[in-house]
Structure formats: C-alpha cells, structure tokens
Design a protein around this motif. Structure first.
Motif, mmCIF file in Angstrom:
data_model
loop_
_atom_site.group_PDB
_atom_site.id
_atom_site.type_symbol
_atom_site.label_atom_id
_atom_site.label_comp_id
_atom_site.label_asym_id
_atom_site.label_seq_id
_atom_site.Cartn_x
_atom_site.Cartn_y
_atom_site.Cartn_z
ATOM 1 N N VAL A 199 -31.675 9.714 -41.789
ATOM 2 C CA VAL A 199 -32.026 10.632 -40.706
ATOM 3 C C VAL A 199 -32.799 9.845 -39.663
ATOM 4 C CG1 VAL A 199 -33.209 12.764 -40.060
ATOM 5 C CG2 VAL A 199 -32.132 12.562 -42.315
ATOM 6 N N HIS A 200 -32.293 9.804 -38.437
ATOM 7 C CA HIS A 200 -32.906 9.015 -37.365
ATOM 8 C C HIS A 200 -33.698 9.861 -36.381
ATOM 9 C CE1 HIS A 200 -29.193 6.295 -38.199
ATOM 10 N NE2 HIS A 200 -30.176 6.026 -39.039
ATOM 11 N N GLY A 209 -28.333 11.239 -37.349
ATOM 12 C CA GLY A 209 -28.445 10.341 -38.483
ATOM 13 C C GLY A 209 -27.139 9.639 -38.799
ATOM 14 N N TYR A 210 -27.033 9.225 -40.059
ATOM 15 C CA TYR A 210 -25.916 8.393 -40.500
ATOM 16 C C TYR A 210 -25.539 8.794 -41.921
ATOM 17 C CZ TYR A 210 -23.653 4.121 -42.295
ATOM 18 O OH TYR A 210 -22.799 3.223 -42.883
ATOM 19 N N LEU A 211 -24.241 8.904 -42.160
ATOM 20 C CA LEU A 211 -23.722 9.187 -43.492
ATOM 21 C C LEU A 211 -22.777 8.084 -43.926
ATOM 22 C CD1 LEU A 211 -22.600 12.949 -43.361
ATOM 23 C CD2 LEU A 211 -24.759 12.064 -44.232
ATOM 24 N N GLU A 212 -22.892 7.688 -45.177
ATOM 25 C CA GLU A 212 -21.842 6.896 -45.811
ATOM 26 C C GLU A 212 -21.177 7.770 -46.848
ATOM 27 O OE1 GLU A 212 -22.932 3.161 -47.469
ATOM 28 O OE2 GLU A 212 -23.536 2.297 -45.523
ATOM 29 N N LEU A 213 -19.872 7.938 -46.676
ATOM 30 C CA LEU A 213 -19.075 8.653 -47.653
ATOM 31 C C LEU A 213 -18.198 7.655 -48.390
ATOM 32 C CD1 LEU A 213 -19.044 10.482 -44.715
ATOM 33 C CD2 LEU A 213 -18.435 12.175 -46.431
ATOM 34 N N ASP A 297 -35.920 2.113 -38.193
ATOM 35 C CA ASP A 297 -35.129 0.949 -37.782
ATOM 36 C C ASP A 297 -33.809 0.968 -38.538
ATOM 37 O OD1 ASP A 297 -37.149 -0.120 -36.091
ATOM 38 O OD2 ASP A 297 -38.213 -0.806 -37.888
ATOM 39 N N SER A 298 -32.736 1.143 -37.799
ATOM 40 C CA SER A 298 -31.413 1.193 -38.423
ATOM 41 C C SER A 298 -30.382 0.695 -37.432
ATOM 42 C CB SER A 298 -31.074 2.626 -38.851
ATOM 43 O OG SER A 298 -29.748 2.700 -39.338
ATOM 44 N N ALA A 299 -29.413 -0.027 -37.946
ATOM 45 C CA ALA A 299 -28.301 -0.485 -37.112
ATOM 46 C C ALA A 299 -27.220 0.568 -36.993
ATOM 47 C CB ALA A 299 -27.716 -1.758 -37.714
ATOM 48 N N ASN A 300 -27.447 1.731 -37.611
ATOM 49 C CA ASN A 300 -26.403 2.750 -37.700
ATOM 50 C C ASN A 300 -26.645 3.934 -36.788
ATOM 51 O OD1 ASN A 300 -25.141 1.309 -39.873
ATOM 52 N ND2 ASN A 300 -26.766 2.081 -41.214
ATOM 53 N N LEU A 304 -25.992 8.013 -28.576
ATOM 54 C CA LEU A 304 -26.950 8.737 -27.746
ATOM 55 C C LEU A 304 -28.386 8.302 -28.024
ATOM 56 C CD1 LEU A 304 -25.607 12.405 -27.562
ATOM 57 C CD2 LEU A 304 -25.794 10.735 -25.707
ATOM 58 N N LEU A 305 -28.659 7.932 -29.263
ATOM 59 C CA LEU A 305 -30.010 7.445 -29.591
ATOM 60 C C LEU A 305 -30.209 6.031 -29.081
ATOM 61 C CD1 LEU A 305 -30.706 8.749 -33.191
ATOM 62 C CD2 LEU A 305 -31.371 9.748 -31.020
ATOM 63 N N LYS A 306 -29.159 5.245 -29.121
ATOM 64 C CA LYS A 306 -29.272 3.876 -28.618
ATOM 65 C C LYS A 306 -29.506 3.861 -27.107
ATOM 66 C CE LYS A 306 -26.326 1.726 -32.147
ATOM 67 N NZ LYS A 306 -25.083 0.953 -32.382
#
Length: 307
Positions: A199-200, A209-213, A297-300, A304-306
C-alpha cells in the motif's frame, strides 16, 4: 430487500423484475423509496428491521416464505442481513462487498451448513462479455511470465461522500473496499491468487498500491477526487475515469454494464451464481489493504504517484 433507498437498489429491483420474480417486502430506515412504485408497487415496506423480519417470518409460517433476500444495505450490515435471510429459510443475494473481513465469510460458511441455504454475491465483472473473452485468451496462452497491468479508477464524489457512512472506514471498509473490491475480484479471477500486497497511499479520497498475483503484477490507483481525472477530460466536464492496461494495451470494457446485475441474478437463480468461496480472495485482499502499513519506498508505484 434490505437497503431499498440506497444507490444500488434500482439495479437489483430491475434484475428482480427482469427475471420474472416479485419483490414482496422491502426495508430501509429512510422512507424515500418511491422507486418501488416503478417496479413493485404492491411490495410491503418497513423502516424497522424487527417488523420487517417479523413480516417475513409470518409469511414463512403461512407457507409463503420468500426464496431470496436481496441485501443492498450499507456494508457493515451485510453479515447481519445475510444471517436474517438464512434464518428465514431463504438464500441471500448480497451486493458487494459481501462482508468486510474474511473471518465473516468463515462464519457464514458455518451458517450455510447449519441452515442448508446459500449465500450469493454480485461479482458482475465476471459476466462482462469483453472480460470473458480476455479470460479465455489468457487461459489459452497458458502460464508464462507475469503480465504487467496498470489499473486507474476515479469515480468522483461530492462532499456528501465523506459525511455519509461510505466515508467511515468502520462502516464501509474504506475506499479500496467500497469502490475497488470488484476490481480486485476481477484481477484474482483473471490472474490467480494474490501473493503480495503493498500500500503506497491511503487517504480518505484516494488509495494506491501494488499487487503481485500468480500471473500478474498490478499497479493500482483508486480515487473519488475529481482532480485525479486527467485534465483534458475534466475540461470536457468528465468526472469519472477508468483505465486498465495490460502489457501497455488498454483493456476496453467501458460498454455493456447496463444488464450485468440482471445476468448475475439469472446465474444465481440457476444455481450457478457466485458464492462465498468465489469472493474470499477479494475480501481478504481489501482487508489487507486496509490494515497494512504504508510502503514508503517502492519501485512499484502507480504512475500517478510517481508524477
């Protein structure tokens, strides 16, 4: 039906009518339910749940019990109203999110076993023609490297939103639950179990945020703030924006939403609807999004956040 005065109730009323069924009783603490006259003017109406349940119980004792209770009430009441349905000898057809936490699904599974009745929910994106075609395509391709997706969904709301039950996390489950649960279900349906969650951003009007499925990596952004609609569209008066890209290509499914609730009802009436096991992954995912600490801190991060 419970929640007859709510935003989503007309879709259920239409589905009940268009599947040749009859609404016999409706409940809502608010009495602005003139919409009933357009569909089922003969339906009994109650503002007190005790009297509503008593009426349905009297029908049951007289051999006229209802077959289904449609639950369209605020999210935090879903489990209680589903329990009411099963106690009355009816199946429940519950608007999403089915419940707020996966533990509630476990309790409802026990109640299904006790009563012999079923709990169904509305996962309408699983019936969308374009997404069904996509699912077939993905299954035909078989397993390969994970797909890259970006999900952006902005459905702007006025100041009323945060002042209503929808703006209170303990009642709605928060933004990701209230406006995003059907997208998270769609992702799990298409790409498998959720393996990792970040969650970012988690604010009252936006969450990201980011999900890995199992077969996809997804950067996602959800908002009710009109300022997150792209400027060029805002200048044209557009207040909503939905975009899902798969490997850089837009997935087009903006059309065909009108009758999806009715299609889910048809499937449910055939015994082919979406039950507790179907919705478990999405409910567990939004509960994690609600409770996880923010990943700073996340590369994912979503674009829009970047920016």
């Amino acid at each position: 039906m419970t929640g007859a005065a709510g935003y989503i109730a007309p879709r259920h009323l239409r589905a009940i009518r268009d599947t040749d069924n009859t609404l016999v009783a409706a409940l809502d603490p608010f009495d602005s339910v003139g919409i009933l006259d357009s569909y089922f003017p003969e339906a009994e109406f109650f503002t007190q749940p005790e009297l509503f349940e008593q009426h349905l119980d009297n029908l049951r004792r007289n051999g006229q019990g209802v077959d289904y209770l449609s639950v369209c009430s605020p999210n935090h009441l879903h489990e209680a109203h589903i329990r009411m349905a099963l106690r009355l000898g009816a199946d429940a057809i519950c608007e999403k999110p089915l419940v707020l936490n996966p533990q509630e699904i476990d309790r409802l599974r026990d109640l299904e076993a006790e009563t012999g009745r079923r709990v169904w929910t509305i996962l309408q994106l699983r019936t969308h023609p374009a997404l069904l075609v996509l699912k077939e395509k993905l299954e035909a391709e078989g397993s390969s490297s994970p797909k890259e997706l970006t999900l952006t969904y902005v459905t702007s709301r006025g100041t009323w939103y945060l002042r209503s039950w929808k703006g209170r996390e303990e009642l709605s489950g928060g933004l990701a639950t209230n406006i995003g649960v059907h997208f998270f279900d769609m992702l799990a349906w298409l790409f498998g179990r959720v393996c990792r969650v970040e969650v970012h951003l988690r604010e009252d009007t936006a969450v990201a945020g980011y999900l890995e499925l199992e077969r996809a990596r997804v950067r996602w952004f959800l908002s009710v703030d009109v300022n997150h609609v792209p400027l060029a569209l805002r200048e044209k008066g557009q207040r909503t924006y939905r975009s899902i890209t798969l490997e850089g290509q837009e997935i087009e499914f903006s059309e065909g939403f009108t009758d999806l609730h009715t299609e889910v009802y048809r499937r449910t009436l055939r015994g082919e609807g979406f039950g507790l096991d179907d919705t478990y992954e999405a409910i567990a995912t939004v509960a994690r999004i609600r409770n996880l600490p923010i990943t700073r801190d996340s590369a994912n991060k979503h674009p829009l956040l970047k920016s």
